[in-house]
Design a protein around this motif. Sequence first.
Motif, mmCIF file in Angstrom:
data_model
loop_
_atom_site.group_PDB
_atom_site.id
_atom_site.type_symbol
_atom_site.label_atom_id
_atom_site.label_comp_id
_atom_site.label_asym_id
_atom_site.label_seq_id
_atom_site.Cartn_x
_atom_site.Cartn_y
_atom_site.Cartn_z
ATOM 1 N N GLN A 192 3.196 12.193 17.157
ATOM 2 C CA GLN A 192 3.702 12.024 15.788
ATOM 3 C C GLN A 192 3.714 10.550 15.400
ATOM 4 O O GLN A 192 3.316 10.183 14.292
ATOM 5 N N GLU A 193 4.150 9.719 16.323
ATOM 6 C CA GLU A 193 4.215 8.278 16.066
ATOM 7 C C GLU A 193 2.825 7.710 15.811
ATOM 8 O O GLU A 193 2.613 6.934 14.877
ATOM 9 N N GLN A 194 1.870 8.100 16.634
ATOM 10 C CA GLN A 194 0.505 7.600 16.480
ATOM 11 C C GLN A 194 -0.092 8.059 15.147
ATOM 12 O O GLN A 194 -0.712 7.270 14.431
ATOM 13 N N ILE A 195 0.087 9.304 14.804
ATOM 14 C CA ILE A 195 -0.427 9.824 13.532
ATOM 15 C C ILE A 195 0.244 9.114 12.369
ATOM 16 O O ILE A 195 -0.406 8.747 11.389
ATOM 17 N N GLY A 196 1.540 8.895 12.468
ATOM 18 C CA GLY A 196 2.271 8.187 11.416
ATOM 19 C C GLY A 196 1.755 6.777 11.207
ATOM 20 O O GLY A 196 1.556 6.331 10.070
ATOM 21 N N ARG A 197 1.497 6.059 12.310
ATOM 22 C CA ARG A 197 0.965 4.690 12.204
ATOM 23 C C ARG A 197 -0.414 4.689 11.558
ATOM 24 O O ARG A 197 -0.713 3.858 10.699
ATOM 25 N N ARG A 198 -1.252 5.626 11.951
ATOM 26 C CA ARG A 198 -2.607 5.705 11.376
ATOM 27 C C ARG A 198 -2.547 6.042 9.883
ATOM 28 O O ARG A 198 -3.300 5.477 9.090
ATOM 29 N N LEU A 199 -1.677 6.957 9.534
ATOM 30 C CA LEU A 199 -1.544 7.336 8.131
ATOM 31 C C LEU A 199 -1.059 6.168 7.284
ATOM 32 O O LEU A 199 -1.600 5.882 6.215
ATOM 33 N N LEU A 200 -0.058 5.454 7.778
ATOM 34 C CA LEU A 200 0.444 4.286 7.044
ATOM 35 C C LEU A 200 -0.623 3.207 6.908
ATOM 36 O O LEU A 200 -0.746 2.574 5.849
ATOM 37 N N SER A 201 -1.409 3.004 7.944
ATOM 38 C CA SER A 201 -2.494 2.027 7.891
ATOM 39 C C SER A 201 -3.521 2.433 6.838
ATOM 40 O O SER A 201 -3.990 1.609 6.046
ATOM 41 N N HIS A 202 -3.866 3.701 6.813
ATOM 42 C CA HIS A 202 -4.829 4.209 5.834
ATOM 43 C C HIS A 202 -4.297 4.041 4.412
ATOM 44 O O HIS A 202 -5.023 3.599 3.518
ATOM 45 N N ILE A 203 -3.038 4.346 4.220
ATOM 46 C CA ILE A 203 -2.418 4.202 2.902
ATOM 47 C C ILE A 203 -2.432 2.745 2.454
ATOM 48 O O ILE A 203 -2.728 2.438 1.299
ATOM 49 N N GLU A 204 -2.146 1.833 3.368
ATOM 50 C CA GLU A 204 -2.159 0.405 3.026
ATOM 51 C C GLU A 204 -3.563 -0.052 2.640
ATOM 52 O O GLU A 204 -3.734 -0.814 1.688
ATOM 53 N N LYS A 205 -4.579 0.420 3.359
ATOM 54 C CA LYS A 205 -5.960 0.077 3.010
ATOM 55 C C LYS A 205 -6.309 0.604 1.623
ATOM 56 O O LYS A 205 -6.946 -0.096 0.827
ATOM 57 N N LEU A 206 -5.898 1.818 1.321
ATOM 58 C CA LEU A 206 -6.145 2.384 -0.006
ATOM 59 C C LEU A 206 -5.419 1.594 -1.092
ATOM 60 O O LEU A 206 -5.968 1.342 -2.174
ATOM 61 N N ARG A 207 -4.194 1.165 -0.808
ATOM 62 C CA ARG A 207 -3.414 0.383 -1.762
ATOM 63 C C ARG A 207 -4.099 -0.952 -2.060
ATOM 64 O O ARG A 207 -4.217 -1.360 -3.209
ATOM 65 N N ARG A 208 -4.577 -1.616 -1.006
ATOM 66 C CA ARG A 208 -5.284 -2.902 -1.203
ATOM 67 C C ARG A 208 -6.571 -2.709 -1.986
ATOM 68 O O ARG A 208 -6.910 -3.510 -2.863
ATOM 69 N N LEU A 209 -7.306 -1.646 -1.686
ATOM 70 C CA LEU A 209 -8.535 -1.352 -2.415
ATOM 71 C C LEU A 209 -8.240 -1.103 -3.885
ATOM 72 O O LEU A 209 -8.935 -1.623 -4.764
ATOM 73 N N ARG A 210 -7.188 -0.345 -4.160
ATOM 74 C CA ARG A 210 -6.796 -0.067 -5.549
ATOM 75 C C ARG A 210 -6.458 -1.365 -6.271
ATOM 76 O O ARG A 210 -6.843 -1.564 -7.426
ATOM 77 N N GLU A 211 -5.740 -2.260 -5.604
ATOM 78 C CA GLU A 211 -5.397 -3.549 -6.207
ATOM 79 C C GLU A 211 -6.644 -4.349 -6.533
ATOM 80 O O GLU A 211 -6.734 -4.965 -7.604
ATOM 81 N N GLU A 212 -7.621 -4.354 -5.616
ATOM 82 C CA GLU A 212 -8.868 -5.081 -5.859
ATOM 83 C C GLU A 212 -9.655 -4.468 -7.011
ATOM 84 O O GLU A 212 -10.234 -5.186 -7.827
ATOM 85 N N LEU A 213 -9.682 -3.144 -7.072
ATOM 86 C CA LEU A 213 -10.369 -2.475 -8.180
ATOM 87 C C LEU A 213 -9.693 -2.787 -9.515
ATOM 88 O O LEU A 213 -10.370 -3.066 -10.517
ATOM 89 N N ASP A 214 -8.368 -2.754 -9.530
ATOM 90 C CA ASP A 214 -7.635 -3.081 -10.754
ATOM 91 C C ASP A 214 -7.879 -4.521 -11.169
ATOM 92 O O ASP A 214 -8.065 -4.816 -12.351
#
Length: 67
Positions: A20-42
Motif C-alpha cells: 500500500q505504501e509503495q503504491i501510494g508513493r507511486r501514485l503521489l509521484s504521478h499526480i505531482e508530474k501531472l500537476r507540473r505538466l498542467r502548470e507548464e501547459l497553462d
Amino acid sequence: MVKTLEEAIAEVASLPDADQEQIGRRLLSHIEKLRRLREELDKGARSLDAGKGRKFSIEEFIQQKTR
C-alpha cells in the motif's frame, strides 16, 4: 470520488501495508508530474494568449534534435 478510483483504493486496501505504501508513493509521484505538466501547459497557453508565440518549424526542430 470517481467509481474506478474508489474500486482501485478498495483493492489496494486489501494488500499488505508495504505494498500500500509503495503504491501510494507511486501514485503521489504521478499526480505531482501531472500537476507540473498542467502548470507548464497553462503557462504556455498564457504566453500564446499574450501574443508571445513564435513561428515553429518542425524541420528545424528535428534537425536540432538529431545533431
